[in-house]
Design a protein around this motif. Structure first.
Motif, PDB file in Angstrom:
ATOM      1  N   PHE A 111     -10.816  16.158 -15.884  1.00 25.21           N
ATOM      2  CA  PHE A 111     -11.266  16.232 -14.433  1.00 25.21           C
ATOM      3  C   PHE A 111     -10.394  16.634 -13.349  1.00 25.21           C
ATOM      4  O   PHE A 111      -9.330  16.223 -13.618  1.00 25.21           O
ATOM      5  N   ASP A 115     -14.047  16.492  -8.609  1.00 25.27           N
ATOM      6  CA  ASP A 115     -14.921  15.932  -9.421  1.00 25.27           C
ATOM      7  C   ASP A 115     -14.878  14.235  -9.154  1.00 25.27           C
ATOM      8  O   ASP A 115     -16.152  13.733  -9.274  1.00 25.27           O
ATOM      9  N   ILE A 247     -19.199  21.118  -9.000  1.00 25.16           N
ATOM     10  CA  ILE A 247     -18.508  19.614  -8.907  1.00 25.16           C
ATOM     11  C   ILE A 247     -19.107  18.746  -9.744  1.00 25.16           C
ATOM     12  O   ILE A 247     -20.399  18.416  -9.499  1.00 25.16           O
ATOM     13  N   ILE A 248     -18.456  18.041 -10.605  1.00 22.51           N
ATOM     14  CA  ILE A 248     -19.180  16.884 -11.491  1.00 22.51           C
ATOM     15  C   ILE A 248     -19.307  15.611 -10.614  1.00 22.51           C
ATOM     16  O   ILE A 248     -18.293  15.296 -10.047  1.00 22.51           O
ATOM     17  N   ASP A 249     -20.439  15.010 -10.407  1.00 23.75           N
ATOM     18  CA  ASP A 249     -20.428  13.897  -9.694  1.00 23.75           C
ATOM     19  C   ASP A 249     -21.041  12.799 -10.533  1.00 23.75           C
ATOM     20  O   ASP A 249     -21.515  11.884  -9.944  1.00 23.75           O
TER      21      ASP A 249
END
Length: 305
Positions: A111, A115, A247-249
């Motif tokens: 990541f 992220d 964006i990974i959350d």
């Protein structure tokens, strides 16, 4: 900005180190160790603490290994030049500096720092507001009623505040549309392709009218022929760009948010690091800061008997 100690700051360490590296002179210690980026980052960190008095600060870093985005697209960030040799050793020095301040830094294989910032937001109690600090405008997709972006605009100490209203008034876009905007226009810095022939103005017009990529597809027949042709030829590419820009959350991060103040500084390790790097003036600033803290903690009356 009035914080009342209810502000948590999330720092994009990788972005800020690069900015410090190019903003500062190429300082070196007496032993030849490069130090400019460390000093620039230290100046920025101290400025943030003094100006905003945050409840806590956490710094995230891109992991040196490739991420899931490289698995989606081998060409992701492929055009970027390797990290300058003088910057490489300074990454660890900056991490050591953060720890000596009694603060935390995080990185995770697979990541990027963005992220981690996206995922950390969900760990912060609701009574706090959040300020992300980064030069990376991709983070605008995370802005909401309680989250702003502070963007360095001059060196590493002058910041521009961007909130939801700023985005809508000055950029003509909402946080929810940032990913669609990137996918349509492309992002050369990350080597994310856009829709050929679509510039920022056209992308903004499309998003204003149709809200997002899916809305554009739903009104395909209303589009000019040249845009219809571009979509027919590159729709799959845009779908990929949407994934790359998002964006990974949802990363599971275990972290305890603790109140920070100067009492948490590890003065011995901090001064040892600054001595190692010959950062004399920064050490003098921190010694002055420690003296101020010590004097402010003394009792008003002392027993001299």
């Amino acid at each position: 900005m009035e914080t009342l100690n209810k502000l948590v700051m999330l720092l994009d360490g990788s972005s800020l180190i690069y900015r410090a590296f190019y903003a500062m002179p190429r300082f070196t210690s007496s032993q030849g160790k490069p130090t400019g980026a460390v000093l620039g980052f230290g100046n920025m960190l101290l400025r943030l603490i003094e100006d905003f008095n945050p409840f806590s600060l956490i710094t995230t870093f891109d992991h040196p290994q490739k991420t899931f985005r490289h698995q989606l697209a081998e060409e992701y960030k492929a055009q970027r030049k390797p990290m300058p040799d003088e910057l490489i050793p300074q990454i660890q020095f900056v991490k050591d500096l953060i720890l000596s301040f009694g603060l935390k830094w995080i990185e995770m294989p697979g990541f990027e720092g963005d992220d981690l910032i996206g995922s950390l937001r969900h760990k912060i109690p609701e009574q706090f507001t959040i300020a992300m600090v980064s030069s990376d405008l991709d983070l605008l997709q995370l802005v909401n009623d309680k989250t702003i972006l502070l963007q360095p605009v001059k060196g590493v100490t002058q910041l521009k505040k961007i909130d939801k209203k700023t985005m809508e008034d000055h950029y003509g876009i909402t946080p929810q549309q940032v990913v669609d905007f990137i996918a349509l226009t492309g992002d050369p810095s990350d080597n994310i392709p856009g829709l050929p022939g679509i510039g920022e103005k056209t992308a903004l017009d499309l998003l204003k009218r149709y809200h997002n990529w899916q809305g554009i597809l739903n009104h395909f027949d209303e589009l000019p022929l040249r845009i219809q042709k571009a979509i027919q030829d590159h729709a799959q590419q845009i779908e990929l760009s949407l994934q790359l820009a998002t964006i990974i959350d949802t990363i599971p991060i275990e972290i305890n948010f603790q109140a920070w103040n100067f009492q948490r500084v590890q003065w011995k390790s901090l001064f040892a690091l600054l001595d190692e790097l010959d950062l004399v003036k920064f050490k003098e600033r921190m010694m002055k800061k420690r003296k101020e803290i010590h004097q402010s903690s003394l009792p008003l009356f002392t027993n001299n008997q």
